[in-house]
Write a protein that holds these residues in place. Structure first.
Motif, mmCIF file in Angstrom:
data_model
loop_
_atom_site.group_PDB
_atom_site.id
_atom_site.type_symbol
_atom_site.label_atom_id
_atom_site.label_comp_id
_atom_site.label_asym_id
_atom_site.label_seq_id
_atom_site.Cartn_x
_atom_site.Cartn_y
_atom_site.Cartn_z
ATOM 1 N N LYS A 1 2.706 -8.640 -14.441
ATOM 2 C CA LYS A 1 2.437 -7.829 -13.291
ATOM 3 C C LYS A 1 1.988 -6.546 -12.877
ATOM 4 N N ALA A 2 1.497 -5.441 -13.887
ATOM 5 C CA ALA A 2 1.490 -4.451 -13.555
ATOM 6 C C ALA A 2 0.140 -4.124 -13.100
ATOM 7 N N VAL A 3 -0.910 -5.880 -13.682
ATOM 8 C CA VAL A 3 -2.197 -5.986 -12.939
ATOM 9 C C VAL A 3 -1.593 -5.981 -11.638
ATOM 10 N N GLN A 4 -0.551 -7.035 -11.330
ATOM 11 C CA GLN A 4 -0.900 -6.977 -9.550
ATOM 12 C C GLN A 4 -0.524 -6.532 -9.231
ATOM 13 N N GLU A 5 0.570 -5.536 -9.450
ATOM 14 C CA GLU A 5 0.465 -4.450 -8.918
ATOM 15 C C GLU A 5 -0.489 -3.716 -8.674
ATOM 16 N N LEU A 6 -1.678 -3.461 -9.942
ATOM 17 C CA LEU A 6 -2.736 -3.086 -9.365
ATOM 18 C C LEU A 6 -3.247 -3.842 -7.952
ATOM 19 N N GLN A 7 -3.668 -4.350 -8.036
ATOM 20 C CA GLN A 7 -4.081 -5.820 -7.199
ATOM 21 C C GLN A 7 -3.231 -5.870 -5.418
ATOM 22 N N SER A 8 -2.498 -5.379 -5.365
ATOM 23 C CA SER A 8 -1.652 -5.101 -4.380
ATOM 24 C C SER A 8 -2.335 -3.871 -3.490
ATOM 25 N N GLN A 9 -2.847 -2.853 -4.732
ATOM 26 C CA GLN A 9 -2.888 -1.285 -4.275
ATOM 27 C C GLN A 9 -4.061 -1.800 -3.538
ATOM 28 N N VAL A 10 -5.195 -1.911 -4.142
ATOM 29 C CA VAL A 10 -6.671 -2.191 -4.015
ATOM 30 C C VAL A 10 -6.812 -3.170 -3.262
ATOM 31 N N SER A 11 -5.912 -4.078 -2.582
ATOM 32 C CA SER A 11 -6.479 -5.129 -1.566
ATOM 33 C C SER A 11 -5.773 -4.025 -0.004
ATOM 34 N N ALA A 12 -4.683 -3.793 -0.527
ATOM 35 C CA ALA A 12 -4.475 -2.191 0.734
ATOM 36 C C ALA A 12 -5.587 -1.847 1.299
ATOM 37 N N LEU A 13 -6.193 -0.829 -0.219
ATOM 38 C CA LEU A 13 -7.056 0.184 0.451
ATOM 39 C C LEU A 13 -8.548 -0.213 0.925
#
Length: 493
Positions: free
Chosen positions: A161-173
């Motif tokens: 889930k942590a990697v998924q959260e990071l991926q969401s923040q990266v996509s937003a950037l």
């Protein structure tokens, strides 16, 4: 006739000018007189550095560097033992500034073990520039990993889930940057392969899944350094140590016998290697790994690599295999007496500032000590050399001792030899490195003292030359030995 000459000159000049599409217009606060170099990697597997351009920083601190690229490329500016890396793009002119920097840091600390980056400031760039986008991505990832250390610890089971959260923040950037500055396909690809490597390292996704996502049905992007880094990470040591279907012993046999065809065909048993282009690239990677594996015959590996360099139907593989074969020749020059190894020019000033060339000592064994005359460890080994010097000169005149002072100032070597007791005992050839950092990098001089033994053909004899304190000056490879078959005793002469 004049018109024809003009056209001929125009035809000759235009191709040369076409080879330059990137320019650096730089200035510096205190780098006047220094040589500044621009390097890139020849490829991501051999890791060999290629000099793209170099110049001397003028008296006002200004410099200009030019090169040609046809795709964003990872490069680094090098001044002495300090560097700074970034991406450059075709058709761009960069204005850079190097502020005040302490160039003497390497006198008190090993900058190879603890690197110090040159501070390089890009003038007139905004957040949409490629390097700025990458910096924002790297800062986001670093801050997230730091804030979630226990959830993303490689030693523990990483939290999916942590990697998924990071991926969401990266996509937003990515979305924010795209909405403000427009799309950048290279940056999006950079992010994709960086995240893929993270998922691979954390075992979030299987190799098979990542292969089908990024490689299986897509063309191989030889020109994209991030794609190639991901490719080589995906297949890292997946073949050279043997596979589930191919035992190591069989692979050792094929390499030793030069059976390239059977080696290549057998790799096709892996469903991920059905495509012959992917399979051959993995084969090249596996051979590179095998060369540094003690279980394999280095010369046999090199012969097979040379066959790929000359026989592959893929131009990129011929070039890659050729680069790797060249690096293998450099590493194993001492084991290959018939190979011609091109060593860099080694002409340096002696204590009287007269140039001395190591090539003039061909026919002798040359034991070279790269030292700093104020370094305690260097001084200890210098004293050992002085102790054995007379014995070597009497019993082995075919051995020449050479000291290379790597102190920044020439005067340090001069005063050591002329005005100190220790220096007065060092009766052998002394040279100053004269700012030849390229020479130090070529021979792998990353700490002091470092020693190098050249054979009578002028080639490095060891991968790592023992220090005088090891006893090498007592039992060097220049000694001929014979064993009495009756008594078993060894005689040297």
């Amino acid at each position: 006739m004049k018109r024809w000459l003009f056209l001929l000159l125009l035809i000759m000049v235009l191709p040369m000018r076409a080879q330059v599409n990137v320019e650096f217009r730089g200035s510096s606060a205190n780098a006047a007189g220094k040589t500044i170099e621009l390097f890139g990697y020849q490829d991501m597997l051999s890791g060999k550095e290629v000099l793209l351009d170099q110049c001397r920083v003028d008296d006002t601190g200004g410099f200009t560097l030019r090169c040609f690229v046809n795709y964003p490329r990872w490069v680094f500016l090098q001044v002495e033992n300090y560097s700074q890396a970034f991406y450059i793009q075709a058709g761009h002119t960069y204005t850079v500034y190097i502020p005040t920097f302490d160039w003497n840091i390497d006198e008190t600390r090993n900058v190879f073990l603890d690197p110090v980056a040159i501070p390089v400031e890009f003038i007139g760039v905004d957040s949409g520039e490629l390097n700025m986008r990458i910096m924002l991505f790297d800062e986001l990832v670093d801050s997230f990993v730091l804030a979630n250390q226990t959830r993303m610890d490689f030693k523990l089971k990483p939290d999916r889930k942590a990697v998924q959260e990071l991926q969401s923040q990266v996509s937003a950037l990515q979305t924010r940057l795209r909405n403000r500055w427009g799309e950048d396909l290279f940056f999006d690809r950079y992010v994709m392969f960086q995240m893929a490597q993270m998922r691979l390292a954390m075992h979030i996704d299987s190799r098979k899944r990542l292969f089908h996502q990024h490689i299986s049905t897509n063309p191989i992007l030889y020109h994209d350094e991030n794609y190639m880094a991901f490719f080589f990470a995906l297949f890292d040591h997946s073949v050279s140590g043997g596979t589930k279907k191919i035992p190591l012993g069989r692979m050792l046999e094929w390499v030793e016998n030069g059976d390239k065809e059977r080696y290549f065909d057998s790799l096709g048993l892996d469903p991920m290697l059905e495509n012959e282009q992917v399979r051959e690239l993995v084969m090249v990677q596996a051979l590179k790994e095998s060369y540094y594996d003690a279980r394999y015959d280095k010369q046999a590996v090199k012969r097979m690599m040379l066959r790929i360099a000359s026989e592959s139907k893929f131009e990129e593989h011929r070039r890659l295999a050729s680069n790797l074969a060249e690096s293998m020749r450099e590493v194993s020059s001492s084991n290959s007496p018939n190979e011609q190894i091109t060593e860099p020019s080694f002409c340096l000033p002696d204590v009287e500032k007269q140039n001395v060339c190591i090539n003039d000592l061909r026919g002798k064994w040359v034991y070279i000590a790269f030292v700093r005359v104020g370094d305690p460890n260097s001084l200890k080994e210098i004293e050992t050399m002085a102790f054995f010097r007379d014995s070597l000169r009497i019993h082995h005149p075919e051995v020449e001792l050479v000291g290379v002072s790597c102190d920044r100032e020439f005067q340090k070597m001069y005063h050591f030899l002329k005005n100190s007791r220790r220096g007065a005992r060092c009766h052998w050839t002394w040279l100053h490195f004269d700012g030849r950092y390229d020479l130090l990098r070529h021979y792998g001089v990353v700490s002091y003292p470092t020693f190098l033994l050249l054979d009578p053909q002028g080639r490095p004899y060891y991968d790592y030359t023992p220090a005088p304190g090891s006893g090498i000056l007592l039992r060097g490879p220049w000694e001929r030995r014979e064993i009495d078959l009756n008594s078993g005793k060894e005689y040297k002469f």
